[in-house]
Design a protein around this motif. Structure first.
Motif, PDB file in Angstrom:
ATOM      1  N   SER A 210     -12.562  54.217  36.114  1.00 42.21           N
ATOM      2  CA  SER A 210     -11.395  54.584  35.310  1.00 42.21           C
ATOM      3  C   SER A 210     -10.364  55.320  36.150  1.00 42.21           C
ATOM      4  O   SER A 210     -10.710  56.135  37.015  1.00 42.21           O
ATOM      5  CB  SER A 210     -11.808  55.475  34.131  1.00 42.21           C
ATOM      6  OG  SER A 210     -12.689  54.805  33.265  1.00 42.21           O
ATOM      7  N   ILE A 211      -9.094  55.041  35.888  1.00 40.10           N
ATOM      8  CA  ILE A 211      -7.982  55.849  36.395  1.00 40.10           C
ATOM      9  C   ILE A 211      -7.527  56.718  35.223  1.00 40.10           C
ATOM     10  O   ILE A 211      -7.016  56.238  34.229  1.00 40.10           O
ATOM     11  CB  ILE A 211      -6.833  54.966  36.897  1.00 40.10           C
ATOM     12  CG1 ILE A 211      -7.289  54.127  38.086  1.00 40.10           C
ATOM     13  CG2 ILE A 211      -5.636  55.827  37.288  1.00 40.10           C
ATOM     14  CD1 ILE A 211      -6.255  53.151  38.583  1.00 40.10           C
ATOM     15  N   GLY A 212      -7.746  57.992  35.324  1.00 38.28           N
ATOM     16  CA  GLY A 212      -7.438  58.888  34.223  1.00 38.28           C
ATOM     17  C   GLY A 212      -8.698  59.583  33.735  1.00 38.28           C
ATOM     18  O   GLY A 212      -9.742  59.487  34.382  1.00 38.28           O
ATOM     19  N   SER A 213      -8.622  60.333  32.648  1.00 37.87           N
ATOM     20  CA  SER A 213      -7.460  60.302  31.768  1.00 37.87           C
ATOM     21  C   SER A 213      -6.333  61.198  32.291  1.00 37.87           C
ATOM     22  O   SER A 213      -6.596  62.239  32.880  1.00 37.87           O
ATOM     23  CB  SER A 213      -7.879  60.769  30.376  1.00 37.87           C
ATOM     24  OG  SER A 213      -8.532  62.036  30.456  1.00 37.87           O
ATOM     25  N   LEU A 214      -5.077  60.742  32.030  1.00 39.55           N
ATOM     26  CA  LEU A 214      -3.890  61.374  32.603  1.00 39.55           C
ATOM     27  C   LEU A 214      -2.992  61.929  31.518  1.00 39.55           C
ATOM     28  O   LEU A 214      -2.909  61.371  30.419  1.00 39.55           O
ATOM     29  CB  LEU A 214      -3.114  60.357  33.442  1.00 39.55           C
ATOM     30  CG  LEU A 214      -3.894  59.645  34.557  1.00 39.55           C
ATOM     31  CD1 LEU A 214      -3.051  58.530  35.152  1.00 39.55           C
ATOM     32  CD2 LEU A 214      -4.322  60.626  35.624  1.00 39.55           C
ATOM     33  N   GLY A 215      -2.306  63.024  31.839  1.00 38.00           N
ATOM     34  CA  GLY A 215      -1.305  63.580  30.945  1.00 38.00           C
ATOM     35  C   GLY A 215      -1.845  64.445  29.829  1.00 38.00           C
ATOM     36  O   GLY A 215      -1.133  64.695  28.844  1.00 38.00           O
ATOM     37  N   LYS A 216      -3.057  64.951  29.948  1.00 43.03           N
ATOM     38  CA  LYS A 216      -3.614  65.786  28.884  1.00 43.03           C
ATOM     39  C   LYS A 216      -2.813  67.082  28.744  1.00 43.03           C
ATOM     40  O   LYS A 216      -2.351  67.651  29.734  1.00 43.03           O
ATOM     41  CB  LYS A 216      -5.079  66.101  29.189  1.00 43.03           C
ATOM     42  CG  LYS A 216      -5.787  66.846  28.060  1.00 43.03           C
ATOM     43  CD  LYS A 216      -7.269  67.021  28.370  1.00 43.03           C
ATOM     44  CE  LYS A 216      -7.978  67.716  27.198  1.00 43.03           C
ATOM     45  NZ  LYS A 216      -9.428  67.901  27.462  1.00 43.03           N
TER      46      LYS A 216
END
Length: 498
Positions: A332-338
């Motif tokens: 997985s790439i992310g999770s992003l922007g949390k």
């Protein structure tokens, strides 16, 4: 006549007187010369004595002797020139052999860092390798030695098991191009005391240049003590996996219990983490049973991962290849922007990967409310075996039962999927993109995914606000992908752009 006689007598007397005077002067001169010659011989003997005594260090006695000689010289008509001072020679040793004076100390010039293949084996620094004794200090000592030598190697030998607590192999003052040769097995402690209130990582390499972790060894996080506390793990894609009987297991099978009964910290460590490093390479090793992520890179540049194996899921310019993955959550790439944070991810290549019995295959996941972008991503030559969700983009990621709806999102652009083949058990493709920031330039080619009926409901490919191109026919057909670009795409503000 008498007068002449008197004059002659007077003349003779004067001559005799003169002769006596001349003789006395000559005699005095001879005596004086003889005295000086005698004194010279006497001084020679004294000089010999002085020479012998001069081997001793100068003392107040020698000063008194010199003063005495000076007093004697007052009786001479001419004062001799003082002898020049001589340096006191070093003492002789007990065998009467001369002692050579050491050369003057010269400050050596600063040398460049040592180069070569100097090897630092943890066994030579006190490691036991029995899997019971704590070898953390031995690992720290071996690293401290290797850190000082450019292109050195720290070795963890095969056929040993090393119990190592949380440790940081850190710079920034270490030399470049250090190799961490892992051929043995490193295991994590399973008692809560070793972790305190919880840590974000277990083994960390930080602020290094040209660091390689390689070998045939194993990093075992022994994470069951954490897993059993909050099992089952909630993932954002869990809602997509519906059992055939439309019910979720009320009492899911628990993993093997930890050997200890007390509760582990709520903060779970990542097994192997790299932070703030340039030129990172990981190859050959196996990472298994991590309490949290298996392999993580934060603020790293020029990363290469290949020929390694992880038992479950695990920047810019990241190249990952030759990975055998599963079971677990896939790659997985992310999770992003949390929590409305900014994420900037670009130029990621994942290729030549085999996955078996994972929940997802290759996935990009972002939180609502985040900012930034994910772009320039390539997933190539991925072999799948009974993977539930092989291809996923999810801009509505949520690992709770409910998350707040938000309009901003981490933009996803320029994602290529090619030669992804194998079997799936739930849904082949799931693209869920933001209304305000649709996914653009999504390219698919040579996609061949066949269903395998297991215990879950199976679904067709799903696409929402996803734009791109099908370069070849796909199996199954991914008709939901919108060809071209969206009619409008919200432009992010300057502070949101990477």
């Amino acid at each position: 006549m008498m007068m002449r006689k008197g004059l002659r007598l007077r003349s003779i007397t004067m001559v005799m007187l003169m002769a006596v005077l001349v003789w006395s002067v000559t005699l005095e001169t001879c005596i004086a010369r003889r005295g000086r010659h005698w004194r010279h011989n006497h001084r020679s003997s004294s000089d010999l004595s002085d020479s012998l005594s001069s081997k001793k260090p100068k003392s107040h006695g020698n000063s008194h002797h010199n003063s005495h000689n000076n007093n004697n010289n007052h009786h001479q008509k001419s004062k001799p020139k003082p002898k020049p001072k001589q340096k006191t020679p070093p003492k002789a040793d007990d065998n009467n052999s001369p002692v050579i004076s050491p050369p003057p100390k010269v400050q050596p010039p600063s040398l460049p860092p040592l180069k070569g293949s100097q090897v630092f084996n943890v066994m030579n620094f006190g490691a036991k390798g029995d899997g019971k004794c704590d070898d953390t200090k031995a690992f720290e000592a071996a690293w401290a030695a290797a850190c000082k030598v450019e292109a050195s190697m720290m070795t963890v030998p095969p056929e040993y098991t090393f119990l190592v607590g949380p440790i940081s192999f850190s710079g920034p003052y270490c030399q470049a191009n250090i190799v961490f040769q892992l051929d043995g097995t490193i295991i994590a402690p399973t008692d809560s005391k070793s972790w305190g209130k919880g840590l974000m990582w277990w083994l960390e390499f930080t602020k290094l240049k040209g660091i390689k972790v390689q070998g045939k060894g194993v990093i075992d996080g022994r994470g069951s003590g954490w897993w059993q506390q909050d099992y089952p793990f909630i993932d954002g894609e869990t809602k997509l996996i519906v059992p055939l009987n439309n019910s979720v297991h009320q009492n899911p099978p628990m993993p093997e219990r930890s050997e200890l009964d007390w509760k582990m910290p709520s903060i779970k460590p990542t097994a192997l983490r790299f932070y703030g490093s340039i030129g990172v390479e990981v190859s050959g090793i196996t990472i298994q049973n991590s309490p949290q992520c298996h392999l993580k890179f934060d603020n790293c540049i020029d990363v290469e991962v290949h020929d390694m194996s992880v038992s479950s899921p695990g920047c810019s310019n990241v190249f990952v290849h030759n990975v055998n993955c599963g079971p677990g959550h896939g790659i997985s790439i992310g999770s992003l922007g949390k929590d409305s944070t900014k994420a900037c991810v670009s130029n990621i290549t994942v290729r030549d990967v085999a996955m078996h019995n994972t929940m997802t295959g290759v996935r990009i996941k972002t939180w609502q409310g985040g900012v930034g972008s994910v772009k320039g991503i390539l997933f190539s030559n991925i072999q799948l075996n009974e993977v539930q969700l092989p291809i996923v983009i999810d801009q509505f990621y949520c690992d709770h039962s409910k998350c707040k709806n938000q309009t901003s999102a981490v933009a996803v652009e320029g994602v290529t999927y090619e030669r992804i083949k194998g079997t799936y058990t739930v849904k082949p493709v799931h693209f869920a993109c933001s209304d305000n920031f649709p996914c653009v330039d999504v390219q698919l080619s040579a996609i061949e995914l066949k269903p395998v009926q297991e215990k879950y409901h199976m679904s067709d490919p799903f696409c929402w606000q996803t734009f791109g191109e099908l370069n070849t026919p796909t199996l199954p057909p991914i008709d939901c992908l919108q060809i071209g670009k969206p009619a409008r795409n919200r432009v992010q503000s300057d502070h949101d752009v990477c």
